[in-house]
Design a protein around this motif. Structure first.
Motif, PDB file in Angstrom:
ATOM      1  N   GLU A 136       0.837  -1.222   0.033  1.00  0.00           N
ATOM      2  CA  GLU A 136      -0.028  -0.112  -0.101  1.00  0.00           C
ATOM      3  C   GLU A 136       0.811   1.202  -0.055  1.00  0.00           C
ATOM      4  O   GLU A 136       1.929   1.371   0.673  1.00  0.00           O
ATOM      5  CB  GLU A 136      -0.806  -0.073   1.198  1.00  0.00           C
ATOM      6  CG  GLU A 136      -1.671   1.251   1.288  1.00  0.00           C
ATOM      7  CD  GLU A 136      -2.637   1.423   2.452  1.00  0.00           C
ATOM      8  OE1 GLU A 136      -3.888   0.954   2.376  1.00  0.00           O
ATOM      9  OE2 GLU A 136      -1.973   1.697   3.540  1.00  0.00           O
ATOM     10  N   ARG A 137       0.581   2.199  -0.747  1.00  0.00           N
ATOM     11  CA  ARG A 137       1.232   3.324  -0.770  1.00  0.00           C
ATOM     12  C   ARG A 137       0.394   4.437  -1.423  1.00  0.00           C
ATOM     13  O   ARG A 137      -0.487   4.465  -2.152  1.00  0.00           O
ATOM     14  CB  ARG A 137       2.293   3.376  -1.908  1.00  0.00           C
ATOM     15  CG  ARG A 137       3.564   4.613  -1.786  1.00  0.00           C
ATOM     16  CD  ARG A 137       4.578   4.321  -2.762  1.00  0.00           C
ATOM     17  NE  ARG A 137       5.416   5.413  -3.019  1.00  0.00           N
ATOM     18  CZ  ARG A 137       6.647   5.350  -3.464  1.00  0.00           C
ATOM     19  NH1 ARG A 137       6.928   4.548  -4.351  1.00  0.00           N
ATOM     20  NH2 ARG A 137       7.480   6.384  -3.404  1.00  0.00           N
ATOM     21  N   THR A 138       0.498   5.601  -0.778  1.00  0.00           N
ATOM     22  CA  THR A 138      -0.289   6.785  -1.031  1.00  0.00           C
ATOM     23  C   THR A 138       0.762   8.205  -1.477  1.00  0.00           C
ATOM     24  O   THR A 138       1.622   8.450  -0.745  1.00  0.00           O
ATOM     25  CB  THR A 138      -1.295   7.421   0.353  1.00  0.00           C
ATOM     26  OG1 THR A 138      -2.064   6.154   0.623  1.00  0.00           O
ATOM     27  CG2 THR A 138      -1.959   8.520  -0.283  1.00  0.00           C
ATOM     28  N   VAL A 139       0.178   8.524  -2.662  1.00  0.00           N
ATOM     29  CA  VAL A 139       1.025   9.655  -3.224  1.00  0.00           C
ATOM     30  C   VAL A 139       0.253  10.755  -3.648  1.00  0.00           C
ATOM     31  O   VAL A 139      -1.071  10.419  -3.952  1.00  0.00           O
ATOM     32  CB  VAL A 139       1.955   9.254  -4.380  1.00  0.00           C
ATOM     33  CG1 VAL A 139       2.849   8.250  -3.916  1.00  0.00           C
ATOM     34  CG2 VAL A 139       0.996   8.617  -5.367  1.00  0.00           C
ATOM     35  N   ILE A 140       0.697  12.125  -3.577  1.00  0.00           N
ATOM     36  CA  ILE A 140      -0.337  13.141  -4.060  1.00  0.00           C
ATOM     37  C   ILE A 140      -0.580  13.136  -5.687  1.00  0.00           C
ATOM     38  O   ILE A 140       0.295  12.202  -6.432  1.00  0.00           O
ATOM     39  CB  ILE A 140       0.559  14.517  -3.890  1.00  0.00           C
ATOM     40  CG1 ILE A 140       1.841  14.288  -4.474  1.00  0.00           C
ATOM     41  CG2 ILE A 140       0.383  14.556  -2.508  1.00  0.00           C
ATOM     42  CD1 ILE A 140       2.540  15.816  -4.274  1.00  0.00           C
ATOM     43  N   GLY A 141      -1.548  13.310  -6.265  1.00  0.00           N
ATOM     44  CA  GLY A 141      -2.038  13.228  -7.500  1.00  0.00           C
ATOM     45  C   GLY A 141      -2.833  14.449  -7.935  1.00  0.00           C
ATOM     46  O   GLY A 141      -3.052  15.510  -7.564  1.00  0.00           O
TER      47      GLY A 141
END
Length: 316
Positions: A34-39
């Protein structure tokens, strides 16, 4: 200086699931899967530009805790921010990446409508920023209830200041843009291949459509189609090219077109001709496609991809 406008930014939550199936229970390890990045498309362009050593001002709308975190992340990466703060939380999109079957399942959130005061504040800030920049990038979807001519109006104001404009958005917003013009047009056809009443199923269709756009848009210098896997199609008034990459091994489908935009600007800012800059853009797109995530991209990756490009030149 370059400015990017992302009306509808987001956080992208990436979930890596082997053999993903709807209706099934899937367990994900937070540490490895799981990874969360700005978009958001313009946000991606600003981050890629910074990766390539170019400064930009990121504009748009952001709200809530997620909006605050998004702006902090951008500033930590060296991007100047000038977002209008709204009362609604910035959205989070979900991406289920099935590496076993090489499939991507996307759940995009539409975002929330904004009030007239927020819109006016953005327009006031936008007008001031136009005095500081020479290039403008308009990318991504609009928010609910926004005028479909929103991008066209921004392009018209940018032209009045002599600012070069690149537009990467859905076909539904292109009519007003084509009417007033833009240096480079990147139709976003990820949700389907229909554009200007045509189904763009292959390179031949894209070439014909691009030539039509150039006839209708007097200020446009290039049209770029990047929705066909393995091919980037560019149409200028002098010629057309199809860029491919030898030994391409796609690992990531996020940020592809945004890297093409950023790579094109990197080439132009470096004094390259338009054909050379389009090669840089294509290399950037193919390079990001081979990374685990979009922000793993480096300039070295682009340079390596550039050496592996194959170019098919097509007469007008």
């Amino acid at each position: 200086m370059i400015a990017t406008v992302t009306v509808n930014p987001a956080f992208d939550k990436l979930c890596y699931v082997d053999d993903f199936s709807a209706g099934e229970v899937h367990r994900i390890s937070r540490e490895t899967q799981e990874r969360t990045v700005i978009g958001g498309k313009g946000v991606n362009v600003s981050v890629f530009l910074r990766t390539f050593g170019l400064d930009s001002i990121a504009m748009g709308f952001s709200g809530g805790l997620h909006g605050t975190l998004l702006e902090l992340d951008l500033r930590d990466l060296g991007v100047t921010t000038n977002f209008v703060r709204t009362e609604h939380e910035t959205r989070t999109n979900l991406f289920f990446i099935d590496k076993k079957n090489d499939r991507l399942t996307v759940v995009n959130v539409s975002g929330s409508a904004i009030g007239s005061e927020d819109l006016q504040l953005f327009e006031d800030r936008f007008q001031k920023v136009l005095n500081q920049i020479d290039t403008l990038v308009l990318s991504g979807s609009l928010l609910p209830d926004m005028d479909v001519n929103f991008y066209g109006n921004l392009v018209e104001r940018a032209h009045a200041k002599g600012v070069r404009v690149l537009v990467n958005t859905s076909p539904r917003y292109f009519e007003s843009v084509v009417r007033v013009g833009g240096f480079a047009l990147f139709p976003d056809l990820r949700s389907g291949g229909d554009f200007y009443g045509q189904t763009l199923a292959d390179a031949h269709d894209c070439l014909a459509c691009g030539r039509t756009l150039l006839k209708e848009c007097a200020t446009c210098e290039v049209v770029v189609f990047s929705h066909l896997i393995g091919e980037i199609i560019t149409i200028t008034r002098e010629d057309s090219r199809i860029f491919r990459r030898r030994d391409l091994h796609p690992a990531n489908l996020l940020g592809f077109a945004d890297a093409v935009v950023a790579g094109l600007l990197y080439g132009l800012e470096g004094g390259h001709s338009l054909p050379e800059a389009l090669a840089w853009g294509s290399a950037a797109g193919f390079a990001v496609g081979e990374q685990e995530t979009k922000f793993d991209l480096t300039l070295k990756h682009v340079e390596e991809a550039l050496s592996l490009l194959e170019v098919e030149e097509i007469e007008p």
